[in-house]
Design an enzyme around this catalytic site. Structure first.
Site, PDB file in Angstrom:
ATOM      1  N   GLY A   1       0.840  -1.189   0.000  1.00 15.39           N
ATOM      2  CA  GLY A   1       0.000   0.000   0.000  1.00 15.39           C
ATOM      3  C   GLY A   1       0.878   1.242   0.000  1.00 15.39           C
ATOM      4  CG  LEU A   2      -0.828   5.248   0.086  1.00 12.77           C
ATOM      5  CD1 LEU A   2      -1.515   6.436   0.726  1.00 12.77           C
ATOM      6  CD2 LEU A   2      -0.303   5.638  -1.287  1.00 12.77           C
ATOM      7  CB  ALA A   3       3.224   2.372   4.597  1.00  8.11           C
TER       8      ALA A   3
ATOM      9  CB  SER B   1     -15.224  11.299   0.525  1.00  8.08           C
ATOM     10  OG  SER B   1     -14.349  12.282   1.017  1.00  8.08           O
TER      11      SER B   1
ATOM     12  NE  ARG C   1     -12.407  10.792   8.900  1.00  7.53           N
ATOM     13  CZ  ARG C   1     -11.581  10.207   8.055  1.00  7.53           C
ATOM     14  NH1 ARG C   1     -10.853   9.173   8.437  1.00  7.53           N
ATOM     15  NH2 ARG C   1     -11.458  10.639   6.828  1.00  7.53           N
TER      16      ARG C   1
ATOM     17  CG  HIS D   1     -12.583   4.629   7.844  1.00  7.21           C
ATOM     18  ND1 HIS D   1     -12.629   4.111   6.566  1.00  7.21           N
ATOM     19  CD2 HIS D   1     -11.839   5.759   7.766  1.00  7.21           C
ATOM     20  CE1 HIS D   1     -11.945   4.912   5.755  1.00  7.21           C
ATOM     21  NE2 HIS D   1     -11.445   5.896   6.447  1.00  7.21           N
TER      22      HIS D   1
ATOM     23  CD  GLU E   1      -5.440   1.139   9.001  1.00  7.40           C
ATOM     24  OE1 GLU E   1      -5.434   1.107   7.760  1.00  7.40           O
ATOM     25  OE2 GLU E   1      -6.444   0.865   9.688  1.00  7.40           O
TER      26      GLU E   1
ATOM     27  CG  LEU F   1      -4.497   9.018   1.787  1.00 15.14           C
ATOM     28  CD1 LEU F   1      -5.102   9.777   0.626  1.00 15.14           C
ATOM     29  CD2 LEU F   1      -4.349   7.561   1.408  1.00 15.14           C
TER      30      LEU F   1
END
Lengths: 226, 250, 637
Positions: C42-44, C284, C330, C401, C425, C441
């Site tokens: 993933g991103l990481a 979103s 949130r 989430h 994460e 992100l």
């Protein structure tokens, strides 16, 4: 292989060859169709025979005709190359296929349409071009000059309803071939633009209708009225 | 609702597969298509039969992992929708639904409905990137990019790499996928320095993988769940010809 | 155990600069002698693998999906924060730092968070250079939107597909390194165990998901970038394949697991509508920029939304939090949705939903403007629910989430096992008890692009060039253990499917360890999870063999780990006798129903040590020191 042959045999290169030769062949069709309108001149074939003579003797036209023959051959060979590649890319077919919904029949049937047109072309060439060049053909004289009387050959051929029927049906296939081919050629060359593509598509449709109609009018006219 | 499923079953890459028929009952119209398959799989498992293998992950239409050729169309009957976002309300009680894997030489079947799409990764590896190592970037606002160009690049970049274009194309051509990446990077100023090398390498890799050539049927665009336009293919063709004519790569 | 966070001394703003100078370097010629394993793309993971390979390390990257581009980072919609202050609205590195600390309810480390804010600006530069098509204004410069928990506009976005574009950027960088031969990619390969030799992580054991082949890979360091554990709840916005096995196996091999009870319940998801439901879909958070959240004032009001007049609607977020309105963080938004539904004012067929209404925004800006901003989200909503949000208000409800907790790491992102790192994460470090929107992100890419390339050298430089052989007994032992577990799973021959167990686990966790928790409920839940786990190993139904693509086996192995992790989450929630961020204990609330922290007793990171099967995990505390912010009751009023 050199970069050149590699390019022309790559997937995009194969399409490029189809597009270039195809678009050239369309320009030929336009000239051919408009020239042939002289069949309808009602002058006993004089205009047509003079035109035929010019087309077969002018050095420029002769040069162009060699390019034309080459284009036809290249168009056919590359069509085979392209189709072979495309058939091999899906060795196993779908059991249940409704892909017809997302593209036109013509666009999916270019090889079939092209094959029919090629068969037509061979017969067409045999009836007229071969006879004119190598066969026995009557002569006419206009203003003291002798000309080969292709007009009579044409009229005799078109008097045969079977031949005219075949001719007309072939033009229907040509219409479908052009309906996809014209626009597709531009797309392949990379000429897709918000402003011009709709115009190209419209022109393509007009060409796809007008050319075959003009071609088909001639034998029908001869059959019915000449 | 009750449905009859005709599902392609194939034990592994080397086995011969065939269509098997499964009835499913009490399917809610609010279920997603994959949830309906989950129900089938639970049924199969309870009967002691091997569940149907299919690719899926995010189930929100963005990861591109789900595939499935449903009733003769990639991702099923709803346009601009991935299989995971397709809902059963698009079907009727009593329908028979054919479910097959993508078919292409470059996408061999792994098992049942799962195909191997590493060909796409290979194409990206051939050149679908901008050669900028971490830390080399200058300020993000130093190069203004006209909004329209950025938007066009984004349109192309929204490709999810699912392979529906290949599945939909009668030639199993990957040109929509490849052109989307070529376009995105060729449109942006950052991507221009290596645009010639990129398009040459990516097209060469695409051909090597065994995809067919484009015949402009437009089926890819019509079936693409992200509605990627074939103007990208035209752009790739342009990029390709100009690269071939002017690059020093013989 | 002494938990040394290794936060550098000195003023906050200089810590990272100073640290970068102090860490040991590896000579460029020597980097190629080291091999690094990266689990997850993933991103990481993708950014770390690419950046390390660019530096010269040899990298092996693993993902369970068919391609690295599928990793679930791709699903992030709204955007990525960065303290660029392009909007001239008073943003700064310190403000981003402050917002993140405050948004996390003062349960994260100052040093880490400040570093995150510092490198946020580099991330945007890097991504733009890679060709990420961020939204732009007509002048050609980057556009921003605002997000929950902040009063500045600092979120960069690419329509509603920011995660996708950032991931594809990182994926392209990774692909470039694969082509260069510096990264070897293993797709459809899942980590089954972490191998620790001489106290150091030196490899992993994996399973090829197509052939079932169990393989050992050794390396000088192992980076876990495998995401969060939200799927413990069965229903979450995570991908179907998202799992906690990598983190959990690391935990069982000695890595401490920090703050497992900090889970984020996202306020704007499409409500649950059936027992067959397999996942929840997020809408979103950016929608809250223009959408207004409301419920009817009266209980059990079953009228259509259009028939409820303005004065009978309760725009409860605007009413209770006038300064942040619909853009509260949130956790606050989620909890308030729960309150109004608990009061019986929820809408929809289940009564577990609230309205998110765009009528005013459409009236104000026109449909075109709203469509340009959220068109793809509205389409997605309509596809799923068959209702048109341009005409009727959306219905939303909170859903699991993101998990702020994760493997405990120090400032270098190293877990308590030397040589084992956790990024993104998967670690616990930057978001405290609640993550702000558009920060996941940012953190994933910060860790991968800008932190690990510096901090890894500090450890690796001390390792011998020769890596340990995969014939080492520890590898063989691990292989034997995972094989035994697989055999066991395949041989139970019970009557309940994995999904049935997973749904039961999820229900317990949601009911007792979800949006609000009580000591009583948690105690009950712990017992229920233990019983469920015992049943799992007696009554699970699986099929097939290991030597094939076996989707049931994959799930069974993952759910076994979720069962154990679920219990630890309950332990942690029970231990933390306060409310903070995403952890809300009903016993600890202000009179207005806001989370009430206990800074005196709970201003620490709770890091759990695994002690063996059926043994109580042991808690270690890392005290949190706040030198630059004043701890206050969060107020968004």
């Amino acid at each position: 292989m050199s970069w050149f042959t590699k390019t022309l045999t790559s997937s995009i290169g194969r399409k490029l060859m189809m597009a270039l030769t195809g678009l050239f062949l369309i320009t030929f069709l336009i000239i051919h169709a408009s020239g042939n309108l002289q069949l309808l001149a009602n002058d006993g074939g004089k205009a047509f025979n003079l035109y035929t003579k010019f087309m077969t003797t002018s050095p420029i036209i002769k040069t162009v005709s060699y390019i034309l023959y080459t284009s036809i051959i290249v168009h056919v060979i590359w069509a085979i190359l392209l189709t072979r590649l495309n058939v091999s890319a899906r060795p196993q077919k779908y059991e249940y296929d409704k892909l017809g919904q997302s593209s036109t029949w013509a666009s999916r049937s270019m090889m079939l349409l092209g094959t029919i047109i090629l068969i037509f072309l061979v017969i067409h060439m045999k009836t007229f071009w071969f006879v004119y060049k190598f066969g026995e053909i009557g002569m006419v004289t206009y203003d003291g000059v002798e000309y080969k009387d292709l007009y009579t050959v044409v009229v005799n051929a078109f008097k045969n309803p079977l031949y005219t029927g075949f001719y007309v049906v072939s033009m229907v296939f040509l219409a479908f071939h052009l309906a996809h081919g014209f626009w597709s050629g531009f797309q392949t060359l990379g000429l897709n633009h918000k402003k011009y593509t709709p115009l190209i598509k419209t022109v393509g449709l007009i060409i796809a209708i007008v050319i075959p109609v003009v071609f088909a009018i001639q034998p029908v006219y001869v059959l019915l009225f000449a | 609702m009750n449905l009859t499923l005709k599902v392609w079953r194939q034990k592994d890459a080397n086995s011969k597969g065939k269509i098997e028929t499964y009835p499913v009952t009490d399917i809610s119209s609010d279920m997603s298509f994959l949830e309906m398959l989950d129900v089938l799989n639970e049924q199969l498992l309870e009967k002691g039969e091997d569940p149907v293998a299919f690719d899926h992950d995010c189930r929100e239409g963005i990861c591109g992992m789900c595939s499935l050729f449903i009733n003769g169309r990639p991702h099923g009957p709803q346009n601009a929708t991935t299989t995971c976002q397709l809902h059963m309300r698009k079907f009727k009680d009593g329908d028979t639904i054919f479910i097959e894997p993508w078919r292409a030489k470059a996408f061999p079947v792994v098992k049942d409905l799962v195909v191997d799409r590493t060909a796409f990764d290979n194409i990206i590896q051939a050149g679908g990137y901008i050669s900028v190592s971490t830390g080399n970037a200058r300020d993000a606002n130093e190069t203004p990019i006209p909004k329209e160009i950025a938007d066009q690049a984004m349109d192309a970049a929204s490709c999810i790499g699912c392979g529906a274009c290949v599945a939909a194309c009668k030639n199993a051509s990957a040109m929509l996928f490849v052109s989307a990446k070529v376009s995105q990077l060729a449109l942006l100023p950052q991507g221009k320095p290596e645009k010639q090398k990129r398009v040459e390498a990516m097209v060469a890799q695409m051909d090597k993988e065994g995809f067919g050539a484009c015949t402009n049927t437009g089926a890819c665009e019509a079936e693409c769940p992200k509605e990627i336009s074939i103007t990208n293919i035209a752009r790739m063709n342009r990029e390709y010809f100009s690269a071939k004519l002017s690059s020093n790569n013989t | 155990m002494n938990l040394d966070s290794k936060i550098p001394e000195g003023p906050l703003a200089e810590k990272w600069t100073k640290h970068k100078f102090n860490v040991k370097l590896v000579n460029p010629a020597n980097k190629r002698k080291y091999e690094i394993i990266v689990v997850g793309t993933g991103l990481a993971g993708a950014s770390a693998a690419a950046s390390l390979a660019e530096l010269g390390y040899n990298v092996k990257a693993f993902c369970f999906q068919d391609s690295p581009r599928r990793a679930h980072s791709i699903a992030a919609q709204g955007g990525i924060n960065a303290a660029k202050n392009y909007q001239n609205d008073g943003d700064s590195v310190f403000r981003l730092f402050y917002d993140t600390i405050k948004g996390g309810d003062y349960r994260s480390r100052e040093g880490n968070v400040h570093r995150l804010a510092e490198v946020s600006v580099n991330i945007i530069d890097q991504c733009v250079a890679q060709g990420v098509p961020f939204a732009r204004d007509y002048g050609g410069l980057l556009a921003n939107r605002s997000f929950g928990g902040a009063q500045v506009s600092r979120t960069f976005y690419a329509r509603g597909q920011t995660g996708q574009q950032l991931l594809l950027g990182a994926y392209s960088a990774l692909s470039r390194q694969v082509a260069a031969g510096k990264v070897k990619l293993y797709n459809r390969t899942e980590l089954l165990d972490v191998v620790v030799i001489d106290g150091k992580a030196q490899g992993i054991v994996t399973r090829n998901l197509i052939t079932g082949k169990i393989e050992s890979h050794s390396a000088h360091a192992v980076l876990l970038c495998s995401g969060g554990y939200g799927n413990v709840f069965f229903l979450s916005t995570n991908a179907m394949g998202s799992n906690a096995t990598a983190a959990w196996r690391a935990h069982k091999k000695g890595a401490l697991f920090a703050n497992p009870c900090y889970t984020q319940i996202h306020p704007t998801c499409i409500p649950v509508h059936g027992t067959y439901q397999s996942k929840l879909t997020l809408m979103s958070e950016s929608l809250r920029n223009d959408g207004r959240v409301w419920v009817p004032k009266e209980k059990g009001d079953k009228r259509k939304p259009s028939e409820i007049p303005e004065n009978e609607r309760d725009y409860y977020l605007e009413r209770k939090y006038p300064s942040f309105g619909n853009l509260v963080p949130r956790d606050v938004a989620s909890r308030n949705a729960k309150y109004v539904c608990d009061e019986g004012r929820g809408v929809g067929s289940t009564g577990l939903a609230v309205y998110l209404d765009f009528a005013d925004a459409i009236k104000r800006d026109g449909r075109d403007v709203i469509e340009a901003k959220y068109g793809n989200l509205f389409e997605m909503y309509e596809r799923i629910t068959d209702s048109d949000p341009y005409k009727e208000p959306m219905m939303i409800y909170p859903a699991v989430h993101y998990t702020m907790g994760g493997l405990w790491v120090d400032y270098n992102l190293m877990t308590s096992v030397p040589g084992l790192y956790a990024l993104g994460e998967c670690n616990f470090s930057d978001h405290g008890a609640n993550r702000l929107g558009a920060s996941a992100l940012m953190q994933g890419l910060a860790d991968g692009y800008f932190v690990i390339p510096y901090t890894l050298g500090d450890y690796v430089s001390q390792m011998p060039y020769e890596k340990v052989s995969t014939d080492h007994p520890e590898f063989k032992k691990s292989e034997a253990e995972v094989k035994a577990q697989i055999d066991k799973l395949l041989s139970i021959n019970g009557s309940k499917t994995v999904d049935q167990f997973h749904k039961e686990l999820g229900q317990i966790m949601w009911d007792y360890c979800g949006m609000s928790r009580t000591a009583e409920g948690l105690t009950k839940a712990k017992k229920m999870v233990q019983e469920l786990r015992a049943e799992y190993w007696k009554n699970l139904k699986t099929i097939g063999s290991n030597e094939e693509l076996n989707i049931t086996l994959e799930k069974a192995y993952r759910v076994a780990d979720f069962m154990e992790l679920g219990e630890l989450m309950i332990d942690d929630a029970l231990m933390r006798n306060e409310s903070c961020g995403g952890h809300f204990r009903e016993e600890y609330q202000t009179p207005e129903g806001e989370a009430k922290r206990d800074d005196e007793n709970f201003s620490f990171v709770g890091a759990w040590e695994y002690k063996g099967e059926n043994e109580q995990a042991v808690l270690h505390k890392e005290e949190l020191k706040f030198e630059n912010v004043k701890l206050t009751q969060r107020s968004y009023k």
